[in-house]
Design a protein around this motif. Structure first.
Motif, mmCIF file in Angstrom:
data_model
loop_
_atom_site.group_PDB
_atom_site.id
_atom_site.type_symbol
_atom_site.label_atom_id
_atom_site.label_comp_id
_atom_site.label_asym_id
_atom_site.label_seq_id
_atom_site.Cartn_x
_atom_site.Cartn_y
_atom_site.Cartn_z
ATOM 1 N N ALA A 172 0.848 -1.192 0.000
ATOM 2 C CA ALA A 172 0.000 0.000 0.000
ATOM 3 C C ALA A 172 0.884 1.242 0.000
ATOM 4 O O ALA A 172 1.183 1.786 1.059
ATOM 5 N N ARG A 221 0.362 4.239 -0.605
ATOM 6 C CA ARG A 221 -0.192 5.438 0.031
ATOM 7 C C ARG A 221 -0.149 5.340 1.555
ATOM 8 O O ARG A 221 -0.063 6.354 2.242
ATOM 9 N N ALA A 222 -0.215 4.118 2.066
ATOM 10 C CA ALA A 222 -0.080 3.945 3.511
ATOM 11 C C ALA A 222 1.359 4.238 3.933
ATOM 12 O O ALA A 222 1.598 4.809 4.994
ATOM 13 N N TYR A 270 1.630 7.890 3.991
ATOM 14 C CA TYR A 270 0.896 8.380 5.167
ATOM 15 C C TYR A 270 1.727 8.212 6.433
ATOM 16 O O TYR A 270 1.791 9.097 7.276
ATOM 17 N N GLY A 280 -5.605 1.021 2.552
ATOM 18 C CA GLY A 280 -4.596 1.443 1.596
ATOM 19 C C GLY A 280 -3.923 2.739 1.975
ATOM 20 O O GLY A 280 -2.922 3.107 1.400
ATOM 21 N N ARG A 281 -4.468 3.475 2.950
ATOM 22 C CA ARG A 281 -3.782 4.685 3.404
ATOM 23 C C ARG A 281 -3.677 4.680 4.936
ATOM 24 O O ARG A 281 -2.592 4.660 5.481
ATOM 25 N N GLY A 282 -4.808 4.627 5.603
ATOM 26 C CA GLY A 282 -4.773 4.574 7.065
ATOM 27 C C GLY A 282 -4.383 3.200 7.564
ATOM 28 O O GLY A 282 -3.939 3.047 8.702
ATOM 29 N N ALA A 283 -4.571 2.195 6.718
ATOM 30 C CA ALA A 283 -4.222 0.828 7.104
ATOM 31 C C ALA A 283 -3.845 0.050 5.852
ATOM 32 O O ALA A 283 -4.296 0.361 4.764
ATOM 33 N N VAL A 284 -2.999 -0.977 6.037
ATOM 34 C CA VAL A 284 -2.622 -1.850 4.930
ATOM 35 C C VAL A 284 -3.562 -3.050 4.944
ATOM 36 O O VAL A 284 -3.560 -3.820 5.902
ATOM 37 N N PRO A 285 -4.395 -3.222 3.910
ATOM 38 C CA PRO A 285 -5.442 -4.253 3.957
ATOM 39 C C PRO A 285 -4.907 -5.657 4.189
ATOM 40 O O PRO A 285 -5.525 -6.438 4.911
ATOM 41 N N GLU A 286 -3.750 -5.997 3.599
ATOM 42 C CA GLU A 286 -3.257 -7.375 3.672
ATOM 43 C C GLU A 286 -2.542 -7.677 4.978
ATOM 44 O O GLU A 286 -2.138 -8.802 5.218
ATOM 45 N N MET A 287 -2.359 -6.664 5.822
ATOM 46 C CA MET A 287 -1.619 -6.910 7.047
ATOM 47 C C MET A 287 -2.569 -7.068 8.230
ATOM 48 O O MET A 287 -3.688 -6.573 8.213
ATOM 49 N N ASP A 322 0.146 -5.590 12.891
ATOM 50 C CA ASP A 322 1.123 -4.956 12.016
ATOM 51 C C ASP A 322 0.671 -3.568 11.585
ATOM 52 O O ASP A 322 1.489 -2.709 11.265
ATOM 53 N N ASN A 323 -0.629 -3.340 11.576
ATOM 54 C CA ASN A 323 -1.112 -2.013 11.241
ATOM 55 C C ASN A 323 -0.915 -1.029 12.393
ATOM 56 O O ASN A 323 -0.860 0.172 12.167
ATOM 57 N N GLU A 326 -6.933 -9.711 9.552
ATOM 58 C CA GLU A 326 -6.458 -8.804 8.510
ATOM 59 C C GLU A 326 -7.333 -7.554 8.466
ATOM 60 O O GLU A 326 -8.558 -7.638 8.564
#
Lengths: 356, 499
Positions: free
Chosen positions: A231, A233-234, A237, B341-348, B352-353, B395
């Protein structure tokens, strides 16, 4: 009736073990048909392809010899790939690594250079890394795609190799063959097992695997690289520097490829010659992806691909298979492997409903 | 009712994997009726509309059109029957004109289509210039283009998915007038929304969805917003406790004539933005998305660097040239509008976020990740902020929008920030979670945090902010006292009628 792939909630353990077996079975069935159609003895062909590499200690040591550069390069490349930095010119960095390492024995053919071998490895590592970092500089400065730059730089590396072998570095007593002098003993990697060609570059590759595992799975730097890849953009960020990821991804990839190149000339070749461009750099891309870009997976995939290579060599000799058929077999195995690999993350659902 | 319903659903069910999105839904829609489908985020409204519009097919149950059973394999099947749909996110090509966009779906010569567009506009109050380029149109005008495009196919049933969520109050009024005219013309309208006041004003029937099932069929005009909300969320509406804010303290964020050129043709140039934010206050920025909200948020967070260091000051320091990590070290935290995708990584995993922005909370030892600290932090966040999830290993991509938002907000709050920027805090979040989020923000304020909220939801801003600005076409209005201004005045700034 419709077939659909549904993503599993979590990876299936059963499928994880069944996938490689199923892939192997499917490959064998498909190639039995193929070899029979060619009028060859299908049983003998499969025997040569799959079993021969394991039947003699020497063949198995050849598998390990091939595995070392593949594993080393793939581990380096995977680090970049995880961060969406696509270095596909590892072949070039491999060649430059071999060139830089060869400079020492070429100018000191009697071996009177202190710490000859460590210096060669260091030169190779540095050369491969610097060569890859040219692409990093172009990407971060001008936004040039590292995919194109690394690929084109690989072509340039081949021409530098040709120039040196046909010109200044040509062995004066080499009957005009495009190759350098044979390296002195202290420029050669120690052999790991007596009577084989397997050298300590396998240890380098395994150490690189441990390093890659610790960095990618347990270190914050690896976490940043993975975030940048998953990601972007993450990563922005969170404030992870994007250029740093590019420098790191390309630098480590080039470093690993450079060491592999140095090990190739200081190992099985024993001199710098044209055949150093054997395609390890490109094959390693496949190895990295078949291994799921996971440091442990890559150990398994580099072994698998090496077995296929060595088995293929023996099949052309002993079973009289054409090279093309061997390549088809290798392709089939990869194809079925990737296909069955899908089942780990997805399950098949049959849609019984007939649409009106 | 004597005549058969125009559209009837009987025991329609749909499941995705393990999620039962719709369960044995019965629904009847009659001509000349505006029928509300009311439900929280994730209640199954969108799935139901996709079944009706032929985007997806039900696993079980029957759909009847004028009493005849039908199978809708694709949207064109639904269009042939006379079902039109206006999606929440518009599907218009910005680089084409209105007529060109329409002619992509409707056969006919451009000149004739332009005439038809103008006629429909007159008839139903949908005025829009047929030859205008779409990227120059306001959001309200774009929505009108979408509606006109549907009307040109002569639908008998029009589906509108959250049509008011992007409109300023004045445009909402116009849309309602249009819909009433269509209703008088005999059209059936399915109006999807979670805004209770609108439904009570406009609709004559409401079907309430909760957890994929219909939990009520009511005449919304006979219920107050409170009882509708109770039907919708299945329990008492939580209340935001209002504590009078203490007088604000020292200045913590300051924008000094912040200007920034747009990055692309479809971006917004920011011009001369001045803003002051002090400890213990919440300042809101109202306005429709696309007027520079994203650009402004990225400049304040450091994802975009300002042109001069002095344009942005955090905790009294010039930070315009610093990146996000350096600004966080000064006590800044940020909840972005895009969660995945910005505040959090979807696959993690959630754990990990946590690491994404909370790595400074002793989660690292010589650069190596301390999993136990990471997990403890995540578990605390899950418990304190009522995040509904199996645990720290789940996730992020598998969570609902509201839960993920609670997690991200919780993570940022646990950093104990001195200044916080929250962008669209309750976008796509259900009422229960939205109320909880607002209460958290007020708690933070009472503890002395300075909070800047960028939001499209005007009610929300009035509820929690003491001062309001409006962002319109890259210009920021002067600060308005929330206690003295009105939604109408804010609305005038939103459409550029006041400056």
């Amino acid at each position: 009736m419709k077939l659909r792939l549904i993503r599993r909630d979590s990876a299936s353990r059963l499928a994880m073990f069944a996938a490689p077996v199923l892939a192997l079975v499917l490959t064998c069935l498909a190639s039995l048909v193929l070899f029979a159609a060619l009028g060859k003895d299908a049983g003998a062909a499969l025997h040569a392809l799959l079993l021969k590499p394991f039947l003699s200690w020497y063949s198995f040591s050849e598998v390990l010899l091939k595995m070392a550069p593949l594993l080393l390069i793939a581990q380096g490349l995977a680090i970049g790939f995880r961060a969406n930095v696509f270095n596909i010119g590892a072949e070039g960095q491999f060649i430059v690594g071999a060139l830089c390492a060869s400079a020492l024995p070429v100018y000191f053919p009697d071996g009177d250079f202190p710490m000859m071998l460590p210096a060669m490895i260091a030169f190779g590592a540095l050369g491969g890394m610097v060569y890859a970092l040219i692409a990093a500089a172009l990407r971060t400065r001008f936004g040039a795609s590292e995919i194109l730059v690394t690929l084109m730089m690989a072509l340039i590396a081949v021409q530098i190799l040709n120039y040196l072998l046909l010109g200044p570095w040509k062995d004066p007593r080499g009957f005009n063959f495009p190759q350098t002098v044979m390296f002195p003993d202290n420029a050669m990697l120690p052999i790991l097992f007596d009577g084989t060609r397997t050298n300590i570059s396998l240890i380098f590759a395994l150490l690189a695997s441990v390093f890659a595992y610790l960095m990618m799975q347990h270190h914050f730097r690896g976490y940043q690289l993975r975030t940048a890849g998953l990601a972007p953009r993450a990563a922005l960020y969170a404030g992870f520097s994007a250029p740093k990821m590019v420098w790191l991804g390309l630098g480590l990839g080039g470093l690993a490829a450079g060491i592999a190149g140095a090990s190739e000339v200081a190992g099985p070749l024993g001199q710098l010659q044209r055949s150093v461009t054997s395609g390890y750099g490109y094959a390693a891309i496949i190895v990295a992806y078949v291994g799921g870009l996971n440091p442990l997976g890559i150990i398994a995939s580099s072994f698998l691909i090496s077995v296929i290579y060595i088995g293929g060599d023996s099949a052309t000799v002993s079973a009289g298979l054409p090279v093309a058929a061997v390549e088809v077999f290798q392709g089939l195995l990869l194809f079925f492997y990737l296909m069955t690999f899908t089942l780990i993350r997805y399950r098949i659902e049959f849609d019984r409903k007939v649409p009106a | 009712m004597s005549q058969p319903a125009l559209l009837r659903l009987s025991k329609v069910s749909k499941r995705y994997g393990t999620v039962q999105a719709n369960k044995e839904i019965d629904l009847e829609v009659h001509s000349g009726s505006i029928h509300a489908v009311l439900g929280e985020n994730g209640a199954g409204k969108s799935t139901l509309m996709k079944l009706i519009y032929g985007v997806e097919q039900p696993d079980a149950g029957h759909i009847y059109w004028n009493g005849q059973e039908v199978h809708l394999a694709r949207p064109s099947d639904a269009q042939v029957l006379g079902i039109g749909m206006v999606f929440q996110h518009f599907s218009l090509f910005e680089t084409l004109s209105v007529v060109q966009n329409v002619s992509l779906m409707i056969p006919g010569k451009p000149a004739e289509l332009a005439q038809q567009i103008a006629d429909l506009g007159d008839q139903f109050g949908l005025s829009v210039d047929p030859h205008a380029m779409v990227h120059r149109l306001s959001v309200g005008e774009r929505q009108r283009v979408e509606i006109i495009r549907c009307l040109l196919l002569n639908p008998k049933l029009l589906i509108l998915d959250e049509p008011t969520s992007v409109l300023p109050p004045q445009s909402v009024r116009r849309l309602f007038e249009t819909l009433r005219k269509l209703q008088a013309d005999g059209m059936a309208i399915l109006f999807i929304s979670h805004k209770l006041d609108e439904i009570r004003e406009l609709c004559d029937t409401a079907s309430v969805l909760r957890g994929g099932e219909v939990t009520g069929r009511v005449d919304p005009r006979e219920h107050d917003a409170r009882s509708l909300a109770q039907l919708m969320i299945g329990r008492e509406m939580p209340n935001v406790a209002h504590v009078a804010p203490r007088p604000p303290g020292e200045e913590r964020l300051r924008l000094n004539a912040l200007s920034h050129p747009r990055a692309s043709r479809f971006g917004t140039t920011l011009e001369g933005i001045d803003l002051k934010l002090r400890s213990g206050e919440i300042v809101g920025i109202a306005g429709i998305s696309g007027n520079g909200q994203q650009e402004l948020a990225a400049l304040i967070s450091g994802e975009t660097r300002a042109q001069e260091p002095g344009m942005i000051e955090i905790m009294g320091k010039k930070v315009g040239h610093l990146g996000p990590m350096a600004r966080r070290k000064l006590g800044f935290a940020f909840v972005p509008e895009e969660r995945l995708g910005r505040g959090a990584v979807p696959e993690m995993s959630l754990a990990d976020n946590s690491l994404l922005t909370a790595h400074g909370r002793s989660m690292l030892s010589r650069g190596f990740i301390r999993r136990s600290v990471e997990r403890a932090f995540t578990r605390e966040c899950i418990e304190t902020f009522d995040v509904r999830t199996p645990g720290p290993d789940a996730e992020a991509g598998a969570m609902s929008g509201g839960n993920l938002q609670k997690f991200i907000l919780g993570r940022e709050i646990m950093l104990n920030p001195d200044v916080m920027l929250v962008s669209q805090p309750t976008w796509g979040v259900d009422i229960g979670a939205a109320t909880a989020i607002r209460r958290r923000l007020l708690d933070m304020r009472d503890q002395g945090c300075a909070i800047l909220v960028i939001s499209e939801e005007m009610d929300e801003l009035f509820e929690i902010c003491s001062k309001l600005h409006v962002l319109h076409k890259g210009h920021l209005s002067p600060a308005l006292d929330a206690a003295e201004t009105t939604p109408q005045e804010i609305g005038r700034y939103m459409i550029g009628a006041a400056t």
